[in-house]
Design an enzyme around this catalytic site. Structure first.
Site, PDB file in Angstrom:
ATOM      1  N   ARG A   1      -3.292  -0.808   5.365  1.00 14.22           N
ATOM      2  CA  ARG A   1      -3.812  -1.903   4.540  1.00 14.22           C
ATOM      3  C   ARG A   1      -2.837  -3.057   4.341  1.00 14.22           C
ATOM      4  O   ARG A   1      -3.199  -4.214   4.536  1.00 14.22           O
ATOM      5  CB  ARG A   1      -4.253  -1.358   3.183  1.00 14.22           C
ATOM      6  CG  ARG A   1      -5.401  -0.384   3.299  1.00 14.22           C
ATOM      7  CD  ARG A   1      -5.703   0.286   1.982  1.00 14.22           C
ATOM      8  NE  ARG A   1      -4.633   1.233   1.648  1.00 14.22           N
ATOM      9  CZ  ARG A   1      -4.534   1.872   0.482  1.00 14.22           C
ATOM     10  NH1 ARG A   1      -5.426   1.644  -0.460  1.00 14.22           N
ATOM     11  NH2 ARG A   1      -3.553   2.727   0.265  1.00 14.22           N
TER      12      ARG A   1
ATOM     13  N   ASP B   1      -8.349   3.009   1.450  1.00  9.78           N
ATOM     14  CA  ASP B   1      -7.491   3.472   2.540  1.00  9.78           C
ATOM     15  C   ASP B   1      -8.363   3.983   3.690  1.00  9.78           C
ATOM     16  O   ASP B   1      -9.093   4.956   3.528  1.00  9.78           O
ATOM     17  CB  ASP B   1      -6.582   4.585   2.037  1.00  9.78           C
ATOM     18  CG  ASP B   1      -5.484   4.954   3.030  1.00  9.78           C
ATOM     19  OD1 ASP B   1      -5.557   4.514   4.203  1.00  9.78           O
ATOM     20  OD2 ASP B   1      -4.568   5.680   2.624  1.00  9.78           O
TER      21      ASP B   1
ATOM     22  N   CYS C   1       0.876  -1.180   0.000  1.00 11.73           N
ATOM     23  CA  CYS C   1       0.000   0.000   0.000  1.00 11.73           C
ATOM     24  C   CYS C   1       0.911   1.228   0.000  1.00 11.73           C
ATOM     25  O   CYS C   1       2.103   1.112  -0.261  1.00 11.73           O
ATOM     26  CB  CYS C   1      -0.988  -0.008   1.171  1.00 11.73           C
ATOM     27  SG  CYS C   1      -0.282   0.240   2.816  1.00 11.73           S
TER      28      CYS C   1
END
Length: 168
Positions: free
Chosen positions: A13, A130, A7
């Site tokens: 994440r 996100d 990420c």
């Protein structure tokens, strides 16, 4: 086999995806044949633990992210990992931009959501959003989506490992 979750900052994440996949691989008896790591496309948080909200949401479901530390994707990751799984289109584009112009290496770049099973309530999801600027519900949603994607990924990895073993 080696899988890298990616990420932007490697604090929400991708560490969540790393923790979930590690847990599911252990349950499937594949932890000793598949290595998992995570990294970010940016160096904003290098050395930091996962966001406390990610850790808290993960802990509620039995995943421990506390030992992980953020790092940035390195050039050698493209060689060393068999799959580099981005959480969204932007991070996939950054991986593609930084990946050497070798078709063999470029085939390793995918989005984690490509592994969400068709029967999942999250089938068709394009990205893992996100949750950083949102509330707790965003972290729970990320976990829901990542769990489903990792179920599909474990099934895929089981097939890959099985086909490699049968050729040996």
């Amino acid at each position: 086999m080696r899988v890298l979750m990616v990420c932007m900052g490697n604090i929400c994440r991708s560490p969540t995806a790393e923790g979930v996949l590690r847990h599911k691989l252990a349950q499937a008896g594949l932890a000793n044949v598949i290595e998992v790591d995570s990294a970010g496309t940016h160096a904003h948080h290098v050395g930091s633990p996962p966001d406390e909200r990610s850790q808290q949401a993960a802990r509620k479901r039995g995943y421990d992210l506390s030992r992980q530390r953020a790092r940035k994707v390195r050039l050698q990751d493209f060689q060393q990992f068999d799959l580099l799984l981005a959480m969204d289109w932007d991070n996939l584009a950054l991986l593609e931009e930084n990946c050497p112009q070798d078709p063999e290496l470029r085939r390793k770049l995918k989005r984690l959501t490509e592994f969400v099973p068709a029967a999942s309530p999250h089938a068709g999801a394009q990205v893992v959003p996100d949750p950083y600027y949102g509330g707790p519900a965003g972290f729970d949603f990320v976990l829901d989506l990542v769990e489903h994607a990792c179920d599909g990924l474990v099934a895929h990895l089981r097939q890959v490992v099985g086909s490699v073993a049968s050729r040996a």
